[in-house]
Design a protein around this motif. Sequence first.
Motif, PDB file in Angstrom:
ATOM      1  N   PHE A   1      67.599   3.326  27.878  1.00  0.00           N
ATOM      2  CA  PHE A   1      67.273   2.825  28.193  1.00  0.00           C
ATOM      3  C   PHE A   1      65.550   3.038  29.530  1.00  0.00           C
ATOM      4  O   PHE A   1      63.995   2.936  28.184  1.00  0.00           O
ATOM      5  CB  PHE A   1      67.619   2.593  30.042  1.00  0.00           C
ATOM      6  CG  PHE A   1      66.357   2.015  30.864  1.00  0.00           C
ATOM      7  CD1 PHE A   1      66.602   0.843  30.573  1.00  0.00           C
ATOM      8  CD2 PHE A   1      66.000   1.933  32.097  1.00  0.00           C
ATOM      9  CE1 PHE A   1      65.440  -0.065  31.388  1.00  0.00           C
ATOM     10  CE2 PHE A   1      65.414   2.259  32.431  1.00  0.00           C
ATOM     11  CZ  PHE A   1      65.032   0.744  32.979  1.00  0.00           C
ATOM     12  N   VAL A   2      65.208   4.627  28.786  1.00  0.00           N
ATOM     13  CA  VAL A   2      63.873   5.339  28.837  1.00  0.00           C
ATOM     14  C   VAL A   2      63.375   4.519  27.614  1.00  0.00           C
ATOM     15  O   VAL A   2      61.889   5.214  27.429  1.00  0.00           O
ATOM     16  CB  VAL A   2      64.068   6.702  29.435  1.00  0.00           C
ATOM     17  CG1 VAL A   2      62.862   7.638  28.752  1.00  0.00           C
ATOM     18  CG2 VAL A   2      64.597   6.620  31.022  1.00  0.00           C
ATOM     19  N   LEU A   3      64.204   5.134  26.694  1.00  0.00           N
ATOM     20  CA  LEU A   3      64.060   5.312  24.776  1.00  0.00           C
ATOM     21  C   LEU A   3      63.337   3.455  24.464  1.00  0.00           C
ATOM     22  O   LEU A   3      62.028   3.322  24.470  1.00  0.00           O
ATOM     23  CB  LEU A   3      65.035   5.493  23.496  1.00  0.00           C
ATOM     24  CG  LEU A   3      64.514   5.632  22.664  1.00  0.00           C
ATOM     25  CD1 LEU A   3      63.230   6.879  22.540  1.00  0.00           C
ATOM     26  CD2 LEU A   3      65.518   5.800  21.472  1.00  0.00           C
ATOM     27  N   ALA A   4      63.464   2.538  25.458  1.00  0.00           N
ATOM     28  CA  ALA A   4      63.062   1.547  25.122  1.00  0.00           C
ATOM     29  C   ALA A   4      62.220   0.831  26.112  1.00  0.00           C
ATOM     30  O   ALA A   4      61.311   0.230  25.376  1.00  0.00           O
ATOM     31  CB  ALA A   4      64.640  -0.264  25.513  1.00  0.00           C
ATOM     32  N   VAL A   5      61.738   1.976  27.181  1.00  0.00           N
ATOM     33  CA  VAL A   5      61.107   1.332  28.155  1.00  0.00           C
ATOM     34  C   VAL A   5      59.758   1.932  26.992  1.00  0.00           C
ATOM     35  O   VAL A   5      58.342   2.001  27.102  1.00  0.00           O
ATOM     36  CB  VAL A   5      61.037   1.401  29.268  1.00  0.00           C
ATOM     37  CG1 VAL A   5      59.363   1.839  30.446  1.00  0.00           C
ATOM     38  CG2 VAL A   5      62.130   0.853  29.698  1.00  0.00           C
ATOM     39  N   THR A   6      59.714   3.791  26.357  1.00  0.00           N
ATOM     40  CA  THR A   6      58.378   3.592  26.278  1.00  0.00           C
ATOM     41  C   THR A   6      58.105   3.274  24.729  1.00  0.00           C
ATOM     42  O   THR A   6      57.103   2.500  24.805  1.00  0.00           O
ATOM     43  CB  THR A   6      59.193   4.964  25.810  1.00  0.00           C
ATOM     44  OG1 THR A   6      60.280   5.784  27.187  1.00  0.00           O
ATOM     45  CG2 THR A   6      57.897   6.250  25.129  1.00  0.00           C
ATOM     46  N   TYR A   7      58.927   3.261  24.407  1.00  0.00           N
ATOM     47  CA  TYR A   7      59.086   1.729  22.795  1.00  0.00           C
ATOM     48  C   TYR A   7      58.278   0.552  23.007  1.00  0.00           C
ATOM     49  O   TYR A   7      56.963  -0.070  22.283  1.00  0.00           O
ATOM     50  CB  TYR A   7      59.971   1.649  22.161  1.00  0.00           C
ATOM     51  CG  TYR A   7      60.079   0.345  20.845  1.00  0.00           C
ATOM     52  CD1 TYR A   7      59.634   0.890  19.673  1.00  0.00           C
ATOM     53  CD2 TYR A   7      60.001  -0.683  21.136  1.00  0.00           C
ATOM     54  CE1 TYR A   7      59.539   0.582  18.518  1.00  0.00           C
ATOM     55  CE2 TYR A   7      59.731  -1.402  19.759  1.00  0.00           C
ATOM     56  CZ  TYR A   7      59.888  -1.053  19.163  1.00  0.00           C
ATOM     57  OH  TYR A   7      58.975  -2.087  17.854  1.00  0.00           O
ATOM     58  N   PHE A   8      58.393   0.590  24.636  1.00  0.00           N
ATOM     59  CA  PHE A   8      58.254  -1.174  24.458  1.00  0.00           C
ATOM     60  C   PHE A   8      56.635  -0.764  25.149  1.00  0.00           C
ATOM     61  O   PHE A   8      55.399  -1.671  24.951  1.00  0.00           O
ATOM     62  CB  PHE A   8      58.567  -2.041  25.368  1.00  0.00           C
ATOM     63  CG  PHE A   8      59.939  -3.038  24.718  1.00  0.00           C
ATOM     64  CD1 PHE A   8      59.535  -3.511  23.723  1.00  0.00           C
ATOM     65  CD2 PHE A   8      60.925  -2.736  24.811  1.00  0.00           C
ATOM     66  CE1 PHE A   8      60.388  -4.519  23.006  1.00  0.00           C
ATOM     67  CE2 PHE A   8      62.063  -2.974  24.152  1.00  0.00           C
ATOM     68  CZ  PHE A   8      61.703  -3.893  23.028  1.00  0.00           C
ATOM     69  N   THR A   9      56.363   0.153  25.955  1.00  0.00           N
ATOM     70  CA  THR A   9      55.068   0.745  26.410  1.00  0.00           C
ATOM     71  C   THR A   9      54.294   0.714  25.504  1.00  0.00           C
ATOM     72  O   THR A   9      52.419   0.673  25.275  1.00  0.00           O
ATOM     73  CB  THR A   9      55.035   1.654  27.981  1.00  0.00           C
ATOM     74  OG1 THR A   9      55.950   1.246  28.295  1.00  0.00           O
ATOM     75  CG2 THR A   9      54.196   1.790  28.587  1.00  0.00           C
ATOM     76  N   THR A  10      54.204   1.366  24.518  1.00  0.00           N
ATOM     77  CA  THR A  10      53.819   2.331  23.860  1.00  0.00           C
ATOM     78  C   THR A  10      52.949   0.635  22.754  1.00  0.00           C
ATOM     79  O   THR A  10      51.473   1.418  21.870  1.00  0.00           O
ATOM     80  CB  THR A  10      54.254   3.123  22.339  1.00  0.00           C
ATOM     81  OG1 THR A  10      55.480   4.201  23.089  1.00  0.00           O
ATOM     82  CG2 THR A  10      53.861   3.557  21.832  1.00  0.00           C
ATOM     83  N   ARG A  11      53.850   0.231  22.487  1.00  0.00           N
ATOM     84  CA  ARG A  11      53.241  -1.299  21.294  1.00  0.00           C
ATOM     85  C   ARG A  11      52.403  -2.128  22.400  1.00  0.00           C
ATOM     86  O   ARG A  11      51.251  -2.289  21.715  1.00  0.00           O
ATOM     87  CB  ARG A  11      54.450  -1.831  21.388  1.00  0.00           C
ATOM     88  CG  ARG A  11      55.591  -1.448  20.077  1.00  0.00           C
ATOM     89  CD  ARG A  11      56.453  -2.354  19.526  1.00  0.00           C
ATOM     90  NE  ARG A  11      56.097  -3.336  19.718  1.00  0.00           N
ATOM     91  CZ  ARG A  11      56.077  -4.537  18.530  1.00  0.00           C
ATOM     92  NH1 ARG A  11      57.289  -4.319  17.598  1.00  0.00           N
ATOM     93  NH2 ARG A  11      56.102  -5.484  18.254  1.00  0.00           N
ATOM     94  N   TRP A  12      52.805  -2.157  24.138  1.00  0.00           N
ATOM     95  CA  TRP A  12      51.935  -2.873  24.858  1.00  0.00           C
ATOM     96  C   TRP A  12      50.306  -2.152  24.541  1.00  0.00           C
ATOM     97  O   TRP A  12      49.362  -2.897  24.538  1.00  0.00           O
ATOM     98  CB  TRP A  12      52.398  -3.109  25.682  1.00  0.00           C
ATOM     99  CG  TRP A  12      51.292  -3.479  27.129  1.00  0.00           C
ATOM    100  CD1 TRP A  12      51.199  -5.099  26.760  1.00  0.00           C
ATOM    101  CD2 TRP A  12      50.979  -3.048  27.839  1.00  0.00           C
ATOM    102  NE1 TRP A  12      50.736  -5.382  27.890  1.00  0.00           N
ATOM    103  CE2 TRP A  12      50.156  -4.736  28.447  1.00  0.00           C
ATOM    104  CE3 TRP A  12      50.455  -1.710  28.307  1.00  0.00           C
ATOM    105  CZ2 TRP A  12      48.966  -3.957  29.604  1.00  0.00           C
ATOM    106  CZ3 TRP A  12      49.465  -1.880  28.967  1.00  0.00           C
ATOM    107  CH2 TRP A  12      49.395  -2.554  29.389  1.00  0.00           C
ATOM    108  N   ILE A  13      50.515  -1.117  24.868  1.00  0.00           N
ATOM    109  CA  ILE A  13      49.377  -0.020  25.144  1.00  0.00           C
ATOM    110  C   ILE A  13      48.371  -0.570  23.694  1.00  0.00           C
ATOM    111  O   ILE A  13      47.696   0.148  23.122  1.00  0.00           O
ATOM    112  CB  ILE A  13      49.512   1.336  25.206  1.00  0.00           C
ATOM    113  CG1 ILE A  13      50.025   1.542  27.114  1.00  0.00           C
ATOM    114  CG2 ILE A  13      48.425   2.041  25.226  1.00  0.00           C
ATOM    115  CD1 ILE A  13      50.135   2.860  26.816  1.00  0.00           C
ATOM    116  N   GLY A  14      49.451   0.074  22.773  1.00  0.00           N
ATOM    117  CA  GLY A  14      48.148  -0.437  20.973  1.00  0.00           C
ATOM    118  C   GLY A  14      47.725  -1.237  21.264  1.00  0.00           C
ATOM    119  O   GLY A  14      47.136  -1.550  20.172  1.00  0.00           O
ATOM    120  N   LYS A  15      48.831  -2.503  21.505  1.00  0.00           N
ATOM    121  CA  LYS A  15      48.095  -3.661  21.109  1.00  0.00           C
ATOM    122  C   LYS A  15      46.761  -4.283  22.136  1.00  0.00           C
ATOM    123  O   LYS A  15      45.285  -4.594  21.458  1.00  0.00           O
ATOM    124  CB  LYS A  15      48.948  -5.471  21.512  1.00  0.00           C
ATOM    125  CG  LYS A  15      50.190  -5.285  20.345  1.00  0.00           C
ATOM    126  CD  LYS A  15      51.080  -6.475  20.761  1.00  0.00           C
ATOM    127  CE  LYS A  15      52.307  -6.634  19.528  1.00  0.00           C
ATOM    128  NZ  LYS A  15      53.240  -7.429  19.870  1.00  0.00           N
TER     129      LYS A  15
END
Length: 133
Positions: free
Chosen positions: A27-41
């Motif tokens: 769960f933490v890994l998924a949240v980190t992944y999607f947060t990083t993608r959102w910040i990058g975009k």
Amino acid sequence: MMVVLITGSSGLESFIQLITVLLIFLFVLAVTYFTTRWIGKYQQGQQQHKNIQVLETTRLTNNKCLQIVKAGDAYLLIAVCKDSVTMLTKLEESSIKEMQAEHPVPGESFSDVLKKIKSQKAGRSQHVQNSKR
């Protein structure tokens, strides 16, 4: 008889704890992944409408680097130090090499980039093997 029951339930509890920790980790890994993608975009969207772009950076020492910057329609070579920024020269647009092939295109997927790198390494290893013969 009593020892076997305690050990059996302890093993089941340990397994449940392992599964729980694994699910929390995923769960933490998924949240980190999607947060990083959102910040990058978000950051990419912020930079698209700017008149200043850093095209290339080369580090000289820990706190000194050279940068090619596009400001409006002008290309500049600047030196960036710890406490100062100095314009060294203006560059002609024709003297700037396009680095499109070396850097991923914004719409290009990670798997495409990985395949390119693997094919480049495979080509290099073939070249090394052929030169040893």
